[in-house]
Design an enzyme around this catalytic site. Structure first.
Site, short mmCIF file in Angstrom:
data_model
loop_
_atom_site.label_atom_id
_atom_site.label_comp_id
_atom_site.label_asym_id
_atom_site.label_seq_id
_atom_site.Cartn_x
_atom_site.Cartn_y
_atom_site.Cartn_z
N CYS A 1 0.85 -1.18 0.00
CA CYS A 1 0.00 0.00 0.00
C CYS A 1 0.89 1.24 0.00
O CYS A 1 1.97 1.24 0.59
CB CYS A 1 -0.94 0.10 1.19
SG CYS A 1 -2.06 -1.30 1.35
N ARG B 1 3.41 -0.13 -5.17
CA ARG B 1 3.28 -0.72 -3.84
C ARG B 1 1.96 -1.48 -3.69
O ARG B 1 1.72 -2.11 -2.66
CB ARG B 1 3.34 0.38 -2.78
CG ARG B 1 4.64 1.14 -2.78
CD ARG B 1 4.62 2.25 -1.76
NE ARG B 1 4.65 1.74 -0.42
CZ ARG B 1 5.76 1.61 0.32
NH1 ARG B 1 6.92 1.99 -0.17
NH2 ARG B 1 5.72 1.13 1.53
N TRP C 1 -2.93 -2.66 -1.66
CA TRP C 1 -2.70 -4.09 -1.90
C TRP C 1 -3.50 -4.80 -0.83
O TRP C 1 -3.20 -4.70 0.35
CB TRP C 1 -1.20 -4.41 -1.79
CG TRP C 1 -0.89 -5.82 -2.17
CD1 TRP C 1 -0.68 -6.30 -3.44
CD2 TRP C 1 -0.71 -6.94 -1.29
NE1 TRP C 1 -0.41 -7.65 -3.40
CE2 TRP C 1 -0.43 -8.07 -2.10
CE3 TRP C 1 -0.79 -7.11 0.08
CZ2 TRP C 1 -0.20 -9.33 -1.56
CZ3 TRP C 1 -0.57 -8.37 0.61
CH2 TRP C 1 -0.27 -9.47 -0.21
N ASN D 1 -1.30 2.00 5.88
CA ASN D 1 -0.44 0.97 5.28
C ASN D 1 0.03 0.09 6.42
O ASN D 1 0.57 0.59 7.41
CB ASN D 1 0.75 1.65 4.59
CG ASN D 1 1.84 0.67 4.21
OD1 ASN D 1 1.58 -0.51 4.00
ND2 ASN D 1 3.06 1.18 4.09
N GLY D 2 -0.17 -1.23 6.29
CA GLY D 2 0.26 -2.15 7.35
C GLY D 2 -0.87 -3.08 7.73
O GLY D 2 -1.84 -3.23 6.98
N LYS E 1 11.49 -14.84 -12.33
CA LYS E 1 11.19 -13.74 -13.25
C LYS E 1 10.11 -14.17 -14.22
O LYS E 1 9.13 -13.47 -14.44
CB LYS E 1 12.47 -13.41 -14.02
CG LYS E 1 12.95 -12.05 -14.19
CD LYS E 1 13.19 -11.11 -13.09
CE LYS E 1 12.44 -11.18 -11.83
NZ LYS E 1 13.10 -10.74 -10.64
N GLU F 1 6.58 -14.74 -12.45
CA GLU F 1 5.86 -13.59 -11.87
C GLU F 1 5.30 -12.64 -12.92
O GLU F 1 4.30 -12.00 -12.68
CB GLU F 1 6.70 -12.86 -10.81
CG GLU F 1 7.79 -11.96 -11.32
CD GLU F 1 8.55 -11.24 -10.20
OE1 GLU F 1 7.93 -10.77 -9.25
OE2 GLU F 1 9.78 -11.15 -10.31
N HIS G 1 15.37 -37.69 -10.33
CA HIS G 1 14.92 -38.29 -9.07
C HIS G 1 13.43 -38.04 -8.83
O HIS G 1 12.97 -38.05 -7.69
CB HIS G 1 15.76 -37.77 -7.90
CG HIS G 1 17.21 -38.15 -8.03
ND1 HIS G 1 17.65 -39.44 -7.81
CD2 HIS G 1 18.29 -37.44 -8.42
CE1 HIS G 1 18.96 -39.49 -8.02
NE2 HIS G 1 19.37 -38.29 -8.41
O1 M6R Z 1 12.61 -5.07 -1.53
P1 M6R Z 1 13.16 -6.44 -1.38
O2 M6R Z 1 14.40 -6.67 -2.19
O3 M6R Z 1 13.39 -6.83 0.06
O4 M6R Z 1 12.05 -7.40 -1.94
C1 M6R Z 1 12.19 -8.78 -1.87
C2 M6R Z 1 11.20 -9.49 -2.77
O5 M6R Z 1 9.89 -9.17 -2.41
C3 M6R Z 1 11.42 -9.13 -4.24
O6 M6R Z 1 12.72 -9.39 -4.64
C4 M6R Z 1 10.44 -9.93 -5.14
O7 M6R Z 1 10.76 -11.27 -5.10
C5 M6R Z 1 10.44 -9.38 -6.57
N1 M6R Z 1 9.10 -9.20 -7.02
C6 M6R Z 1 11.05 -10.29 -7.54
O8 M6R Z 1 11.09 -9.76 -8.83
#
Ligand code: M6R
Length: 602
Positions: free
Chosen positions: A2, A27, A74, A98-99, A481, A484, A500
């Site tokens: 958020c 965010r 979010w 946010n939180g 990558k 996602e 395996h």
């Molecule tokens: O801000 P951060 O590097 O701590 O975030 C960690 C993960 O949330 C972030 O790397 C996430 O996996 C990405 N969406 C990957 O592309």
């Protein structure tokens, strides 16, 4: 997760709030809303909807006023709907949050307000609680409410009878503040308001900011004035747009030669690694018996490359931990453990909590962070900032490669200090490291070839990625990558492990991507490729150029670096592959479904 924003000053608030929300959309983008104090109606009016900021723009055309708060969501508590969107108004209190408020259900029961709430959110309950305590003293009402809630929160609050004033308070979740001659601004991150002032501050936890057109005053819960530390923004906000690219992800992929170069060159002095500008204490490298890397997602994958290089070069045992699992797995740590946290945002709550846990148990700490002044950077004993600049696309690209670059620098420094490599050995390690930006640029120049190869992936539902040695952790990142942003189910496997069990899933409908950059593992990898080809799989092979022989089919040759440095050019090819699959499928590359860039919930 958020994004929140607030503005009060001499201009119309709506445009400023919407512009900030557009920047904060990474965010969370389930819904968006603003609330602005209306000068004629003399109350705070809310305009909100599920969906993106563009939709809110159309919906909120009539909103007038010079002070307001905004939110991009979010979803956590309550589905994606207009009612669950922020801001929430209860009585005379309007707020954005946010939180997560962990005890919201208990508060709801205690106040007996279940039938008065319009949403299923934890946030609306906080608005009701502040309203419950409000009897004309906003500060006292906020303090009383905050003392009752548990969880993480960043709150921006307005009151119907306090025109044009915003209050802000936070616990863990970030709020940054700045002001100029046109008014005062708050946001979840500096990118949303950095254009208004280079100087800003992070609101200290559990203090109250009172924001008026005159500026921002901060005080603690006892009423003592607090002077927060002023930070200076060193990111070029003007170049933070898409710069002509259709998506931020493409722009950020293309920036990598430059940002990797900056990350490396600013830490090399006389051909040797040098962290003196950031005052990193040498003793953390010399007085540790083992290293614990803590991170999530892509940042954790950077840690896996770090593990490989540090263990091989320095002989120091490294464990890499998913931050969310770390403290629940009886970690073995003491004062001779060096904890390395890796985070682009510096706000990931799982990583932050794991760092606090490790420090309480005596571990030394170093964080590799991109966002200056972020919470993880502030909680860590030592910080090395990556020079990636703002990363907006949800899929992390340039943050990852600059994190990996820092791991190479750490390896070189440790090897020098601990005598694992001679001075000349470290100089040649650094020489190879300095070749990475050119190697990356040479892959980028040939991106149309990768675009062409990506066509074969467009209709795939599942894919496997196989590699051995250092290629395996590189493929874990490649696979994340692809899944996602393209929604293709993808799994990375150490090639030898496939037989395996998992090889049962290989059919002619399962494309396989094979990475081959490790000279000592070539013959074994060739055999593993034959095994999946025999089961009908089409295999795309990415091979280090000098390792190509007549036995090796090569779909794309990767530029030559020493084996230990190949992870970076290899991942560039994989980022491009994922990018082209996603964009050619017509997906929203920068904002994949269900995700948010900054993950501030556990
Ligand atoms: O801000 P951060 O590097 O701590 O975030 C960690 C993960 O949330 C972030 O790397 C996430 O996996 C990405 N969406 C990957 O592309």
């Amino acid at each position: 997760m958020c994004g929140i924003i607030g503005y009060t000053g001499y201009s119309e608030a709506r445009g400023i709030l919407l512009k900030g929300l557009k920047t904060l959309e990474y965010r969370g983008y389930d819904s968006a809303g603003i609330a602005v104090y209306h000068p004629e109606f003399k109350e705070v009016l809310v305009s909100k909807c599920e969906g993106r900021v563009e939709k809110l723009d159309t919906k909120s055309k009539d909103v007038k006023g010079v002070a307001g708060i905004g939110h991009t969501r979010w979803a956590t508590h309550g589905g994606v709907s207009d009612n669950n969107s922020h801001p929430h108004k209860f009585g005379s209190v309007t707020l954005v949050h946010n939180g997560i408020i962990e005890n919201y259900a208990a508060i709801k029961n205690q106040l007996g307000i279940a039938n008065k709430l319009k949403s299923q959110t934890d946030s609306e309950v906080v608005a009701a609680l502040v309203d419950y305590y409000y009897n004309g003293d906003a500060r006292e009402a906020i303090i009383s409410a905050v003392k009752e809630i548990s969880g993480t929160f960043a709150l921006a609050i307005m009151f119907d009878d306090i025109p044009n004033k915003i209050f802000a308070v936070r616990n863990v979740s970030p709020i940054v503040c700045c002001s100029n001659e046109n008014g005062a601004y708050i946001a979840s991150d500096i990118m949303a308001i950095g254009e208004y002032s280079e100087d800003y501050f992070v609101l200290p936890e559990l203090t109250i900011a009172e924001i008026t057109e005159e500026g921002i005053e901060v005080s603690d819960f006892s009423g003592n004035k607090v002077e927060p530390k002023i930070l200076t923004l060193d990111w070029d906000i003007k170049n933070s747009g898409k710069m002509g690219y259709p998506f931020y992800m493409e722009k950020e992929i293309m920036e990598q030669p430059d940002v990797i170069e900056k990350t490396i060159s600013s830490r090399i002095k006389d051909d040797l690694p040098d962290f003196s500008a950031e005052n990193v204490d040498d003793s953390i490298f010399t007085q540790c018996d083992n290293i614990t890397v803590i991170a999530c997602g892509t940042a954790m994958h950077a840690g896996l490359i770090g593990k490989h290089i540090i263990e091989k070069t320095c002989g120091v045992p490294v464990t890499v931990n998913m931050a969310s699992e770390y403290m629940y797995n009886q970690p073995i740590i003491n004062e001779r453990t060096l904890v390395i946290c890796v985070s682009q945002s510096g706000e990931t709550i799982d990583t932050l909590e794991a760092l606090k846990y490790a420090r309480k148990r005596g571990a030394r700490s170093l964080s590799i962070v991109n966002v200056k002044g972020s919470t993880i950077a502030r909680e860590s004993e030592n910080v090395v900032y990556t020079n990636a600049g703002p990363e907006i696309a949800v899929a992390s690209t340039k943050a990852y490669t600059t994190q990996v670059a820092v791991f190479y620098l750490i390896t070189a420094k440790m090897a020098l200090l601990r005598g694992n490599l001679s001075k000349d050995g470290v100089i040649s390690f650094i020489k190879e490291l300095k070749k990475i930006p050119d190697a990356v640029a040479s892959v980028l120049e040939r991106r149309s070839e990768i675009h062409h190869l990506s066509n074969g992936m467009l209709t795939a539902e599942h894919t496997f990625m196989i590699g051995r040695g250092l290629d395996y952790p590189a493929l874990l990142e490649a696979s994340l990558k692809l899944k996602e942003i393209s929604y293709i189910h993808s799994e990375a496997f150490a090639s030898g492990e496939l037989k395996h069990g998992t090889i049962a899933l290989i059919t002619e409908k399962t494309p396989v991507i094979a990475l081959m950059t490790q000279s000592n593992l070539m013959s074994k990898q060739v055999s593993n490729i034959r095994e999946v080809q025999s089961r009908g799989a089409d295999v795309l092979t990415f091979v280090k150029k000098s390792l190509i022989t007549k036995d090796v089919d090569c779909s794309f040759d990767l530029p030559d670096l020493e084996d230990d440095f190949m992870a970076v050019p290899a991942i560039i090819a994989m980022q491009l592959l994922a990018y082209y699959v996603s964009s050619d499928k017509g997906l929203d590359v920068d904002k994949p479904r269900n995700l948010a860039k900054v993950v501030t919930v556990e």
